[in-house]
Write a protein that holds these residues in place. Structure first.
Motif, PDB file in Angstrom:
ATOM      1  N   GLU A 110       0.992  -1.175  -0.063  1.00  0.00           N
ATOM      2  CA  GLU A 110      -0.091   0.064   0.101  1.00  0.00           C
ATOM      3  C   GLU A 110       0.767   1.246  -0.023  1.00  0.00           C
ATOM      4  OE1 GLU A 110      -3.592   0.186   2.371  1.00  0.00           O
ATOM      5  OE2 GLU A 110      -2.780  -1.594   3.491  1.00  0.00           O
ATOM      6  N   SER A 111       0.711   2.296  -0.953  1.00  0.00           N
ATOM      7  CA  SER A 111       1.304   3.514  -0.716  1.00  0.00           C
ATOM      8  C   SER A 111       0.495   4.763  -0.564  1.00  0.00           C
ATOM      9  CB  SER A 111       1.988   3.545  -2.311  1.00  0.00           C
ATOM     10  OG  SER A 111       3.063   2.750  -2.377  1.00  0.00           O
ATOM     11  N   PHE A 112       1.049   5.795  -0.046  1.00  0.00           N
ATOM     12  CA  PHE A 112       0.273   6.715   0.398  1.00  0.00           C
ATOM     13  C   PHE A 112       1.139   7.986   0.065  1.00  0.00           C
ATOM     14  CE2 PHE A 112      -0.842   3.581   3.254  1.00  0.00           C
ATOM     15  CZ  PHE A 112      -2.165   3.459   3.208  1.00  0.00           C
ATOM     16  N   VAL A 113       0.450   9.143  -0.337  1.00  0.00           N
ATOM     17  CA  VAL A 113       1.253  10.229  -0.711  1.00  0.00           C
ATOM     18  C   VAL A 113       0.678  11.507   0.364  1.00  0.00           C
ATOM     19  CG1 VAL A 113       1.719  12.237  -2.492  1.00  0.00           C
ATOM     20  CG2 VAL A 113       1.634   9.944  -3.226  1.00  0.00           C
ATOM     21  N   VAL A 114       1.807  11.940   0.786  1.00  0.00           N
ATOM     22  CA  VAL A 114       1.530  12.802   2.192  1.00  0.00           C
ATOM     23  C   VAL A 114       2.182  14.031   1.713  1.00  0.00           C
ATOM     24  CG1 VAL A 114       1.510  13.219   4.590  1.00  0.00           C
ATOM     25  CG2 VAL A 114       1.255  10.774   3.639  1.00  0.00           C
ATOM     26  N   PRO A 115       1.192  15.373   1.763  1.00  0.00           N
ATOM     27  CA  PRO A 115       1.828  16.601   1.830  1.00  0.00           C
ATOM     28  C   PRO A 115       2.479  17.262   2.942  1.00  0.00           C
ATOM     29  CG  PRO A 115      -0.604  17.014   1.765  1.00  0.00           C
ATOM     30  CD  PRO A 115      -0.070  15.377   1.800  1.00  0.00           C
ATOM     31  N   LEU A 116       3.490  17.965   2.983  1.00  0.00           N
ATOM     32  CA  LEU A 116       4.097  18.630   4.154  1.00  0.00           C
ATOM     33  C   LEU A 116       4.232  20.027   3.904  1.00  0.00           C
ATOM     34  CD1 LEU A 116       6.810  15.871   5.606  1.00  0.00           C
ATOM     35  CD2 LEU A 116       4.512  16.196   6.283  1.00  0.00           C
ATOM     36  N   ARG A 117       3.588  20.788   4.662  1.00  0.00           N
ATOM     37  CA  ARG A 117       3.615  22.255   4.280  1.00  0.00           C
ATOM     38  C   ARG A 117       4.548  23.150   4.970  1.00  0.00           C
ATOM     39  NH1 ARG A 117      -1.255  19.977   3.244  1.00  0.00           N
ATOM     40  NH2 ARG A 117      -2.317  20.665   1.165  1.00  0.00           N
ATOM     41  N   LYS A 118       4.849  22.759   6.247  1.00  0.00           N
ATOM     42  CA  LYS A 118       5.695  23.359   7.038  1.00  0.00           C
ATOM     43  C   LYS A 118       6.345  22.731   7.962  1.00  0.00           C
ATOM     44  CE  LYS A 118       2.083  24.346  10.787  1.00  0.00           C
ATOM     45  NZ  LYS A 118       1.171  23.501  10.040  1.00  0.00           N
ATOM     46  N   ILE A 119       7.477  23.254   8.590  1.00  0.00           N
ATOM     47  CA  ILE A 119       8.494  22.610   9.540  1.00  0.00           C
ATOM     48  C   ILE A 119       7.509  22.323  10.798  1.00  0.00           C
ATOM     49  CG2 ILE A 119      10.410  22.722  11.030  1.00  0.00           C
ATOM     50  CD1 ILE A 119      11.804  24.179   8.819  1.00  0.00           C
ATOM     51  N   GLY A 120       7.710  21.098  11.293  1.00  0.00           N
ATOM     52  CA  GLY A 120       7.056  20.769  12.485  1.00  0.00           C
ATOM     53  C   GLY A 120       5.876  19.929  12.113  1.00  0.00           C
ATOM     54  N   ASP A 121       5.260  19.883  10.796  1.00  0.00           N
ATOM     55  CA  ASP A 121       4.136  18.997  10.490  1.00  0.00           C
ATOM     56  C   ASP A 121       4.459  17.555  10.877  1.00  0.00           C
ATOM     57  OD1 ASP A 121       2.520  20.843   9.413  1.00  0.00           O
ATOM     58  OD2 ASP A 121       2.917  20.141   7.177  1.00  0.00           O
ATOM     59  N   LEU A 122       3.308  17.051  11.724  1.00  0.00           N
ATOM     60  CA  LEU A 122       3.447  15.520  12.308  1.00  0.00           C
ATOM     61  C   LEU A 122       1.926  15.127  11.732  1.00  0.00           C
ATOM     62  CD1 LEU A 122       4.726  13.066  13.907  1.00  0.00           C
ATOM     63  CD2 LEU A 122       3.427  13.970  15.735  1.00  0.00           C
ATOM     64  N   ASN A 123       2.151  14.110  10.639  1.00  0.00           N
ATOM     65  CA  ASN A 123       0.801  13.300  10.301  1.00  0.00           C
ATOM     66  C   ASN A 123       0.864  11.868  10.225  1.00  0.00           C
ATOM     67  OD1 ASN A 123      -0.174  15.844   8.875  1.00  0.00           O
ATOM     68  ND2 ASN A 123       1.322  15.648   7.233  1.00  0.00           N
TER      69      ASN A 123
END
Length: 270
Positions: free
Chosen positions: A250-263
């Protein structure tokens, strides 16, 4: 930096003379894949851990967990023109970042048996492909592997795994009690990071990614202006029973928009 073990490789001529299967495509699009070479490879045949070695773009920090790894290295001569090649190992796609000179080095904890390594161009074409055979029968294939890669060489992204028994595998505590953990803890910016275990505990797993900061020649920093893209694209791939008839991904694409983002990327039962 602690020295790491380089898996010894039989010469190509020896691999061919043994009659063992070997496959390698001719390099295209200015891409050379130097290692691992096809043929039979036995982990630990020669210990070269004392040799000085640098990785591209920068040396990784060995936190003591990276054992029985194999070096994938090569050269992309069109590096100045296009910087979006993909490294595909056993069908698992990872963003391939490389130094200004186009050279790259990445590690992978291969399981025994036949393995595939491929470099794809930005338009999805196969530029170079080799078949790698790990002949060490004690090198078991992972039942669970989680791979995190991203498309910004300047970014430092961390993979965090919470296991069913409450353990937290991340850069400061990569090794799990009972075995497994972060096999490749990339702290040099380009990734990938990998969580691997051959005997996963049964229960709920939770997968997180964290945009920790940036990396440059001056060291780590938390300057948003050093980011070259407004959004960093992270790909997380879950691989179950790798290199066996039961394999699934399974693959997931996760956007990170700023330093500190935890998803939270995925919670699943094993």
């Amino acid at each position: 930096m602690k020295p790491f073990l380089i898996i010894s490789l039989f010469p190509l001529a020896m691999a061919l003379s043994t009659g063992n299967s070997f496959a390698a495509d001719q390099p295209q699009e200015g891409v050379t894949l130097n290692g691992p070479r096809g043929g039979w490879n036995y982990a630990g045949l020669i210990d070269r851990s004392g040799e000085a070695r640098s990785s591209y773009p920068a040396p990784p920090i060995d936190r003591g967990m990276q054992r029985n790894r194999t070096l994938i290295e090569g050269h992309i001569r069109t590096a100045g023109k296009q910087r979006a090649h993909t490294l595909v190992v056993n069908g698992n796609p990872m963003v391939l970042n490389y130094g200004e000179d186009g050279r790259f080095e990445r590690h992978y904890a291969f399981g025994s048996g036949s393995n595939n390594i491929e470099i794809k161009t930005p338009d999805g074409k196969s530029a170079q492909r080799v078949q790698y055979y790990e002949a060490n029968s004690q090198q078991l294939s992972p039942q669970l592997r989680i791979i995190c890669s991203w498309d910004a060489p300047e970014a430092e992204v961390d993979l965090h795994i919470i296991t069913p028994d409450g353990q937290h595998a991340f850069y400061a505590a990569p090794i799990l009690k009972g075995g497994g953990g972060l096999d490749v803890d990339s702290v040099d910016g380009p990734g990938p990071e990998m969580f691997t275990t051959i005997d996963p505990a049964h229960g709920a797993y939770h997968v997180f990614v964290n945009y920790w900061g940036n990396y440059s020649e001056a060291g780590y920093n938390f300057d948003e202006k050093q980011r070259k893209k407004p959004i960093i694209t992270t790909r997380v791939t879950l691989v179950f029973y790798e290199n066996t008839p039961r394999e699934k991904r399974e693959s997931f694409v996760v956007p990170l928009r700023k330093i500190g983002d935890l998803n939270l990327v995925k919670s699943f039962m094993f």
